[in-house]
Design a protein around this motif. Sequence first.
Motif, PDB file in Angstrom:
ATOM      1  N   GLY A 234       0.804  -1.209   0.000  1.00 48.18           N
ATOM      2  CA  GLY A 234       0.000   0.000   0.000  1.00 48.18           C
ATOM      3  C   GLY A 234       0.841   1.264   0.000  1.00 48.18           C
ATOM      4  N   VAL A 235       0.155   2.406   0.067  1.00 49.61           N
ATOM      5  CA  VAL A 235       0.818   3.714   0.113  1.00 49.61           C
ATOM      6  C   VAL A 235       0.049   4.614   1.076  1.00 49.61           C
ATOM      7  N   LEU A 236       0.705   5.672   1.518  1.00 49.96           N
ATOM      8  CA  LEU A 236       0.055   6.693   2.337  1.00 49.96           C
ATOM      9  C   LEU A 236      -0.076   7.949   1.496  1.00 49.96           C
ATOM     10  N   THR A 237      -1.297   8.431   1.323  1.00 51.49           N
ATOM     11  CA  THR A 237      -1.563   9.572   0.453  1.00 51.49           C
ATOM     12  C   THR A 237      -2.117  10.745   1.269  1.00 51.49           C
ATOM     13  N   ARG A 238      -2.362  11.868   0.581  1.00 54.26           N
ATOM     14  CA  ARG A 238      -2.877  13.055   1.249  1.00 54.26           C
ATOM     15  C   ARG A 238      -4.180  12.752   1.990  1.00 54.26           C
ATOM     16  N   ASN A 239      -4.313  13.341   3.153  1.00 55.77           N
ATOM     17  CA  ASN A 239      -5.544  13.176   3.920  1.00 55.77           C
ATOM     18  C   ASN A 239      -6.765  13.566   3.091  1.00 55.77           C
ATOM     19  N   ARG A 240      -7.868  12.942   3.384  1.00 58.46           N
ATOM     20  CA  ARG A 240      -9.095  13.147   2.622  1.00 58.46           C
ATOM     21  C   ARG A 240      -9.436  14.625   2.437  1.00 58.46           C
ATOM     22  N   ASP A 241      -9.318  15.414   3.496  1.00 54.45           N
ATOM     23  CA  ASP A 241      -9.683  16.833   3.423  1.00 54.45           C
ATOM     24  C   ASP A 241      -8.496  17.733   3.118  1.00 54.45           C
ATOM     25  N   LEU A 242      -7.345  17.117   2.813  1.00 54.37           N
ATOM     26  CA  LEU A 242      -6.131  17.855   2.418  1.00 54.37           C
ATOM     27  C   LEU A 242      -5.619  18.784   3.515  1.00 54.37           C
ATOM     28  N   HIS A 243      -5.931  18.446   4.773  1.00 56.12           N
ATOM     29  CA  HIS A 243      -5.461  19.227   5.905  1.00 56.12           C
ATOM     30  C   HIS A 243      -4.548  18.386   6.784  1.00 56.12           C
ATOM     31  N   PHE A 244      -3.569  19.026   7.395  1.00 61.19           N
ATOM     32  CA  PHE A 244      -2.755  18.363   8.411  1.00 61.19           C
ATOM     33  C   PHE A 244      -3.629  18.151   9.642  1.00 61.19           C
ATOM     34  N   ILE A 245      -3.579  16.953  10.213  1.00 63.25           N
ATOM     35  CA  ILE A 245      -4.408  16.619  11.364  1.00 63.25           C
ATOM     36  C   ILE A 245      -3.515  16.359  12.571  1.00 63.25           C
ATOM     37  N   CYS A 246      -3.812  17.015  13.673  1.00 60.22           N
ATOM     38  CA  CYS A 246      -3.122  16.771  14.941  1.00 60.22           C
ATOM     39  C   CYS A 246      -4.193  16.583  16.011  1.00 60.22           C
TER      40      CYS A 246
END
Length: 225
Positions: free
Chosen positions: A101-113
């Motif tokens: 698999g791969v890790l891609t941009r978050n669904r909402d294109l925001h950094f999540i903390c």
Amino acid sequence: MTKFGVIVFPGSNCDRDVAYVTRDLLLQPTRMVWHQETDIADLDVVIIPGGFSYGDYLRCGAIARFSPVMQQVVEHAQKGKFVLGICNGFQVLTEAGLLPGVLTRNRDLHFICDRVPLKVERTNLPWTQSYTTGEVITLPIAHGEGRFYADAATLAEIEDNGQVLFRYEGENPNGSLNNIAGICDRRGNVLGMMPHPERASDAMLGGNDGLRLFQGLLEKVAALV
């Protein structure tokens, strides 16, 4: 004693956090391994920490995958020794071909903390043997590219082989397929996960659900030595 090695790339920023857990909380010998090193034969467990290796240029983990130490990490894993990739480390492991698999941009294109609930899918591996199957734990996340993706055939294979160890419980924070938060390889000795267990290992920080991951692994490795 179990000897841990924490890989340090230019841009790693969670390396000391991991070392604090293995060295100061678990009292195990821990070596910081610069990415240009090529001898890690002394290590029992290799940990690739979170951060922004090489500034996340190209794709997250894409440049780090070619660092000299990574060939040794691949060989370490092929011998059945343990490798843990956290956040950016998970991305590096997929780029290196150690995990599917791969890790891609978050669904909402925001950094999540945030802190998120995770469901433990199986407990018959060293990584999760200190939890109970179906248990919901809480770990922090901090990523911009944490959406797990794989084609349908690969995803089905991962599920059929029981390679999913952690899933997001409740709301999916980043759009990962099948709510996947952490997977292992088919042998079970390589684990990649986006949440940060090292940031939930000291009760002074508000929770220690992550410490049990390291404790379970330590118990298994100690039994093998």
